[in-house]
Design a protein around this motif. Structure first.
Motif, PDB file in Angstrom:
ATOM      1  N   ALA A   1       1.052  -1.264   0.062  1.00 52.20           N
ATOM      2  CA  ALA A   1      -0.117   0.035   0.048  1.00 52.20           C
ATOM      3  C   ALA A   1       0.836   1.237   0.162  1.00 52.20           C
ATOM      4  CB  ALA A   1      -0.785  -0.037   1.109  1.00 52.20           C
ATOM      5  N   ARG A   2       1.794   1.293   0.735  1.00 50.18           N
ATOM      6  CA  ARG A   2       2.792   2.573   0.791  1.00 50.18           C
ATOM      7  C   ARG A   2       3.290   2.586  -0.493  1.00 50.18           C
ATOM      8  NH1 ARG A   2       5.054   0.987   6.844  1.00 50.18           N
ATOM      9  NH2 ARG A   2       3.104   1.931   7.862  1.00 50.18           N
ATOM     10  N   LEU A   3       4.167   1.592  -1.243  1.00 50.29           N
ATOM     11  CA  LEU A   3       4.666   1.912  -2.310  1.00 50.29           C
ATOM     12  C   LEU A   3       3.531   2.506  -3.415  1.00 50.29           C
ATOM     13  CD1 LEU A   3       6.889   1.885  -4.411  1.00 50.29           C
ATOM     14  CD2 LEU A   3       6.674  -0.659  -4.636  1.00 50.29           C
ATOM     15  N   ARG A   4       2.590   1.723  -3.396  1.00 49.55           N
ATOM     16  CA  ARG A   4       1.087   2.228  -4.547  1.00 49.55           C
ATOM     17  C   ARG A   4       1.141   3.493  -4.210  1.00 49.55           C
ATOM     18  NH1 ARG A   4      -0.703  -1.758  -7.686  1.00 49.55           N
ATOM     19  NH2 ARG A   4      -0.616  -3.826  -6.886  1.00 49.55           N
ATOM     20  N   TYR A   5       0.964   4.154  -2.728  1.00 48.12           N
ATOM     21  CA  TYR A   5       0.657   5.323  -2.424  1.00 48.12           C
ATOM     22  C   TYR A   5       1.678   6.287  -2.916  1.00 48.12           C
ATOM     23  CZ  TYR A   5      -0.441   9.707  -0.175  1.00 48.12           C
ATOM     24  OH  TYR A   5      -0.732  10.995   0.299  1.00 48.12           O
TER      25      TYR A   5
ATOM     26  N   ALA B   1      12.504  -7.130  -6.275  1.00 44.32           N
ATOM     27  CA  ALA B   1      12.438  -6.456  -7.752  1.00 44.32           C
ATOM     28  C   ALA B   1      11.242  -6.724  -8.345  1.00 44.32           C
ATOM     29  CB  ALA B   1      13.531  -6.782  -8.268  1.00 44.32           C
ATOM     30  N   ARG B   2      10.530  -8.166  -8.383  1.00 49.23           N
ATOM     31  CA  ARG B   2       9.533  -8.149  -9.102  1.00 49.23           C
ATOM     32  C   ARG B   2       8.273  -7.427  -8.417  1.00 49.23           C
ATOM     33  NH1 ARG B   2       9.750 -13.066  -8.357  1.00 49.23           N
ATOM     34  NH2 ARG B   2       7.996 -13.430  -6.712  1.00 49.23           N
ATOM     35  N   LEU B   3       8.104  -7.648  -7.329  1.00 45.85           N
ATOM     36  CA  LEU B   3       6.997  -7.011  -6.604  1.00 45.85           C
ATOM     37  C   LEU B   3       6.998  -5.266  -6.952  1.00 45.85           C
ATOM     38  CD1 LEU B   3       6.933  -8.809  -3.224  1.00 45.85           C
ATOM     39  CD2 LEU B   3       5.257  -8.874  -5.011  1.00 45.85           C
ATOM     40  N   TRP B   4       8.427  -4.700  -6.805  1.00 44.27           N
ATOM     41  CA  TRP B   4       8.317  -3.248  -7.068  1.00 44.27           C
ATOM     42  C   TRP B   4       7.583  -2.930  -8.344  1.00 44.27           C
ATOM     43  CZ3 TRP B   4      14.313  -3.142  -5.274  1.00 44.27           C
ATOM     44  CH2 TRP B   4      14.226  -3.045  -4.040  1.00 44.27           C
ATOM     45  N   GLY B   5       8.135  -3.810  -9.327  1.00 44.74           N
ATOM     46  CA  GLY B   5       7.409  -3.656 -10.710  1.00 44.74           C
ATOM     47  C   GLY B   5       5.923  -3.663 -10.855  1.00 44.74           C
ATOM     48  N   GLU B   6       5.474  -4.529 -10.032  1.00 44.41           N
ATOM     49  CA  GLU B   6       4.007  -5.050 -10.129  1.00 44.41           C
ATOM     50  C   GLU B   6       3.066  -3.906  -9.308  1.00 44.41           C
ATOM     51  OE1 GLU B   6       3.899  -8.688  -8.410  1.00 44.41           O
ATOM     52  OE2 GLU B   6       4.755  -9.968 -10.325  1.00 44.41           O
ATOM     53  N   ARG B   7       3.919  -3.214  -8.369  1.00 43.97           N
ATOM     54  CA  ARG B   7       3.121  -2.491  -7.565  1.00 43.97           C
ATOM     55  C   ARG B   7       3.134  -0.909  -8.144  1.00 43.97           C
ATOM     56  NH1 ARG B   7       5.002  -5.227  -1.802  1.00 43.97           N
ATOM     57  NH2 ARG B   7       3.898  -7.154  -1.878  1.00 43.97           N
ATOM     58  N   THR B   8       3.830  -0.741  -9.277  1.00 41.36           N
ATOM     59  CA  THR B   8       4.110   0.666  -9.473  1.00 41.36           C
ATOM     60  C   THR B   8       3.359   0.926 -11.033  1.00 41.36           C
ATOM     61  OG1 THR B   8       6.189  -0.066 -10.029  1.00 41.36           O
ATOM     62  CG2 THR B   8       5.721   1.062  -8.108  1.00 41.36           C
ATOM     63  N   PRO B   9       2.936   2.081 -11.598  1.00 40.08           N
ATOM     64  CA  PRO B   9       2.473   2.102 -12.774  1.00 40.08           C
ATOM     65  C   PRO B   9       3.755   2.035 -13.931  1.00 40.08           C
ATOM     66  CG  PRO B   9       2.367   4.031 -11.815  1.00 40.08           C
ATOM     67  CD  PRO B   9       3.021   2.988 -10.804  1.00 40.08           C
ATOM     68  N   GLU B  10       3.140   1.913 -15.228  1.00 35.92           N
ATOM     69  CA  GLU B  10       3.989   1.765 -16.367  1.00 35.92           C
ATOM     70  C   GLU B  10       4.650   3.464 -16.271  1.00 35.92           C
ATOM     71  OE1 GLU B  10       4.047   1.264 -21.064  1.00 35.92           O
ATOM     72  OE2 GLU B  10       2.372   0.484 -19.834  1.00 35.92           O
ATOM     73  N   GLY B  11       5.971   3.692 -16.488  1.00 35.43           N
ATOM     74  CA  GLY B  11       6.529   4.772 -16.440  1.00 35.43           C
ATOM     75  C   GLY B  11       7.118   5.293 -15.285  1.00 35.43           C
ATOM     76  N   PHE B  12       6.813   4.178 -14.157  1.00 34.55           N
ATOM     77  CA  PHE B  12       7.447   4.653 -12.825  1.00 34.55           C
ATOM     78  C   PHE B  12       9.128   4.258 -13.088  1.00 34.55           C
ATOM     79  CE2 PHE B  12       8.916   4.003  -8.476  1.00 34.55           C
ATOM     80  CZ  PHE B  12       8.322   5.226  -7.980  1.00 34.55           C
ATOM     81  N   ALA B  13       9.873   4.951 -12.283  1.00 31.21           N
ATOM     82  CA  ALA B  13      11.491   4.564 -12.403  1.00 31.21           C
ATOM     83  C   ALA B  13      11.963   4.407 -11.022  1.00 31.21           C
ATOM     84  CB  ALA B  13      12.015   5.616 -13.117  1.00 31.21           C
TER      85      ALA B  13
END
Length: 299
Positions: free
Chosen positions: A44-48, A71-83
């Motif tokens: 929830a915190r990363l998504r926010y 690393a996989r979860l970071w990618g799944e929990r952020t929108p396309e274009g996030f870095a």
């Protein structure tokens, strides 16, 4: 949320300026109440965070090797274009590294405490680099890995040997892009910028306290398609304070405004600019990042 900005420079085009902070899980940030009520899980915190900013730096990878799962979860929990910019593990940049931070099978008979690369058998640094690189593969494949930050210690001084080591790090971390941040002002020379420019390695421009051995002046240079700025704060306790005091600085609007023309200058010659607030004490980094982004949007 990046800033799409049409600028002059090498012809007209759109430069993306991303602004963010160096971390989203710091205890002080959580305690400061920046996250809304009920936002308690790591997901929830990363998504926010990713709903407010388009860039973040992962600093935990300096202390511990990353895991492929995270690393996989970071990618799944952020929108396309996030870095995500990821800080290199301490051993790779010649910092003292805790033995218990090394993989168990690579510790051998090492005693507890800290080690430097010179203390390890041949091949260990290369093996660690390989595991670091492998763990980040899901993030890279998702298109969300920005750069691996090579931040070197104050005793890493300019010269042919140092330049070769930077290139060696790039080779060990290929195909990921690396960026170079010194912690010694001796690197701020035309020769350094010529070397980095030739190799297309981003130079990390910094804001930090001056007047000590680690001080690097706030010089801005573009040496690659990506330009990076890290604002460390201006704490008077940089040398003698603990980690919290070292980065305890709340930038004033005037101090942030000093960086607006510098960032615009970088945007004239780069294809993308990353700006990261590293004064991670409480919520100052994220609030300062939001304020600077607002200045850049109206500048």
């Amino acid at each position: 949320m990046g800033i799409e900005w049409s600028v002059g420079g090498r012809g007209w085009g759109v430069v993306r300026i991303r602004v963010g902070s160096c971390g989203w899980t710091d205890r002080g940030l959580v305690d400061a109440g920046w996250y809304p009520a009920g936002c308690t899980s790591a997901e929830a915190r990363l998504r926010y965070y990713a709903s407010r900013f388009s860039l973040v730096e992962v600093d935990s990878t300096y202390y511990h090797l990353p895991s492929e799962r995270n690393a996989r979860l970071w990618g799944e929990r952020t929108p396309e274009g996030f870095a995500f910019n990821v800080k290199a593990f301490s051993l790779l940049t010649g910092h003292p590294t805790r033995v218990d931070a090394l993989p168990r099978d690579l510790r051998g008979s090492l005693a507890r405490g800290s080690v430097y690369p010179r203390d390890l058998p041949a091949g260990v640094v290369e093996e660690v680099a390989g595991r670091f690189r492998s763990a980040l593969r899901p993030l890279h494949e998702s298109g969300r890995l920005g750069v691996v930050l090579l931040q070197f210690p104050p005793w890493f001084l300019p010269g042919a040997q140092a330049e070769q080591y930077i290139l060696r790090c790039r080779e060990l971390l290929f195909p990921y892009r690396v960026a170079f941040e010194p912690r010694n002002g001796a690197w701020v020379t035309p020769e350094t910028f010529a070397f980095l420019g030739k190799e297309r390695i981003p130079y990390v421009c910094v804001d930090m306290p001056q007047g000590h051995v680690e001080a690097v002046p706030p010089v801005v240079r573009v040496t690659a398609e990506l330009a990076i700025v890290r604002l460390h704060g201006r704490s008077a306790h940089w040398r003698e304070g603990d980690a919290r005091e070292k980065y305890r600085h709340d930038y004033t609007d005037g101090e942030l405004a000093e960086w607006v023309p510098r960032i615009r200058r970088l945007a004239r010659d780069a294809e993308e600019v990353h700006v990261l607030l590293n004064n991670c004490c409480g919520a100052t980094a994220v609030t300062n990042a939001a304020a600077l982004r607002e200045m850049l949007m109206v500048a």
